[in-house]
Scaffold this motif. Structure first.
Motif, mmCIF file in Angstrom:
data_model
loop_
_atom_site.group_PDB
_atom_site.id
_atom_site.type_symbol
_atom_site.label_atom_id
_atom_site.label_comp_id
_atom_site.label_asym_id
_atom_site.label_seq_id
_atom_site.Cartn_x
_atom_site.Cartn_y
_atom_site.Cartn_z
ATOM 1 N N SER A 130 0.852 -1.183 0.000
ATOM 2 C CA SER A 130 0.000 0.000 0.000
ATOM 3 C C SER A 130 0.886 1.230 0.000
ATOM 4 O O SER A 130 2.110 1.145 0.155
ATOM 5 N N MET A 139 0.917 3.313 2.351
ATOM 6 C CA MET A 139 1.444 3.443 3.708
ATOM 7 C C MET A 139 2.727 2.630 3.869
ATOM 8 O O MET A 139 3.666 3.057 4.551
ATOM 9 N N HIS A 140 2.800 1.478 3.247
ATOM 10 C CA HIS A 140 4.027 0.691 3.260
ATOM 11 C C HIS A 140 5.139 1.419 2.501
ATOM 12 O O HIS A 140 6.307 1.393 2.906
ATOM 13 N N TRP A 176 -5.277 9.856 5.158
ATOM 14 C CA TRP A 176 -5.259 8.422 5.484
ATOM 15 C C TRP A 176 -6.661 7.839 5.449
ATOM 16 O O TRP A 176 -6.902 6.769 4.856
ATOM 17 N N ASN A 234 -8.417 5.086 2.866
ATOM 18 C CA ASN A 234 -9.075 3.859 3.321
ATOM 19 C C ASN A 234 -10.523 3.792 2.851
ATOM 20 O O ASN A 234 -11.017 2.702 2.516
ATOM 21 N N TYR A 283 -6.357 0.551 8.564
ATOM 22 C CA TYR A 283 -5.450 -0.096 7.633
ATOM 23 C C TYR A 283 -4.185 0.746 7.432
ATOM 24 O O TYR A 283 -4.254 1.968 7.237
ATOM 25 N N GLY A 284 -3.040 0.091 7.434
ATOM 26 C CA GLY A 284 -1.780 0.711 7.077
ATOM 27 C C GLY A 284 -1.014 1.350 8.210
ATOM 28 O O GLY A 284 0.168 1.670 8.059
#
Length: 268
Positions: free
Chosen positions: A146, A148-149, A169, A173, A182-183
């Protein structure tokens, strides 16, 4: 942990409201988006400044515009900003190559490597810490699990802080139909030093969500902000972003909400 509260400054039309907010104790600092409009001097307000920019294309293989970087660096130096906020973007909002807002990169290893190199060079040029932020997201990642990763990897590789824009964020989502949390586990929590808080709106298509700085933060954003303020071990600042053209009374009402959710963790 003590957290400071601030408001974003983009334009001299905001001068009166940020002065009033600081005089009444509603904010501790302003986050100035550099480069600033010609003949404006937000550093002369007597209010502490966090330096930020949305102009650098940090993920571009073309590299960084040295003129823009110099203006950002000089602003941060003039105010002794503790760090400089930078967007992870393919194109920034500088006039060269600008489409009016940040254009997200492809979230691939190649873009991550370029971004890390650009950010390391920027950090060395600025001679002060950098904190990285993501814009709103509308499509899934193509290399990392993602966005975020991707952010977590670049922050680790370039050894930077992270600005978690709570609204962006939650927009991501919602747009990608993921759980609200998530993330978050993709980012080293000790790197998250600042939160951004703003409004959002659903588009005319009834499907995708977008930034809406003219609106107040919704309950989801405020609830997440309250949870993050109490759980992030290195958090230092919560910045409220509001459209300069929106009414001042809305600005102060939204600030009241931010002050409320930070609560007893507000820096004395």
């Amino acid at each position: 942990m003590a957290v400071r509260i601030g408001a974003r400054w983009d334009d001299p039309v905001q001068n009166d409201r940020v002065r009033r907010a600081h005089e009444t104790g509603a904010i501790d600092y302003i986050e100035v988006n550099y480069p600033v409009p010609y003949d404006s001097a937000p550093h002369q307000f007597g209010i502490p400044v966090l330096a930020h920019t949305s102009s650098n294309p940090t993920c571009s293989a073309e590299g960084i515009n040295r003129n823009i970087a110099r203006l950002v660096r000089d602003g941060a130096n003039a105010t002794d900003s503790p760090w400089i906020g930078e967007h992870l973007s393919w194109l920034g909002t500088a006039q060269t190559g600008s489409l009016g807002y940040q254009i997200n990169p492809l979230f691939t290893e190649e873009f991550a490597q370029i971004a890390a190199l650009n950010v390391i060079r920027l950090r060395e040029y600025y001679k002060r810490p950098v904190a990285l932020e993501l814009g709103p997201i509308y499509t899934g990642a193509t290399g990392f699990d993602s966005e975020m990763h991707f952010l977590g990897w670049v922050a680790d590789a370039a050894d930077t802080g992270v600005i978690l824009d709570v609204t962006h964020w939650q927009i991501a989502n919602r747009n990608l139909e993921r759980p609200g949390d998530y993330g978050l586990d993709a980012i080293d929590p000790t790197r998250i030093i600042e939160l951004h808080v703003a409004g959002m709106r659903c588009g005319a298509d009834g499907r995708f969500w977008h930034d809406a700085h003219e609106l107040p933060p919704n309950d989801d954003v405020l609830d997440w902000t309250a949870r993050l303020v109490r759980s992030l071990p290195a958090l230092k600042a919560v910045t409220f972003e509001h459209n300069p053209a929106a009414p001042a009374e809305d600005f102060f009402a939204c600030l009241d909400d931010v002050v409320r959710v930070v609560g007893e963790l507000r820096a004395a």
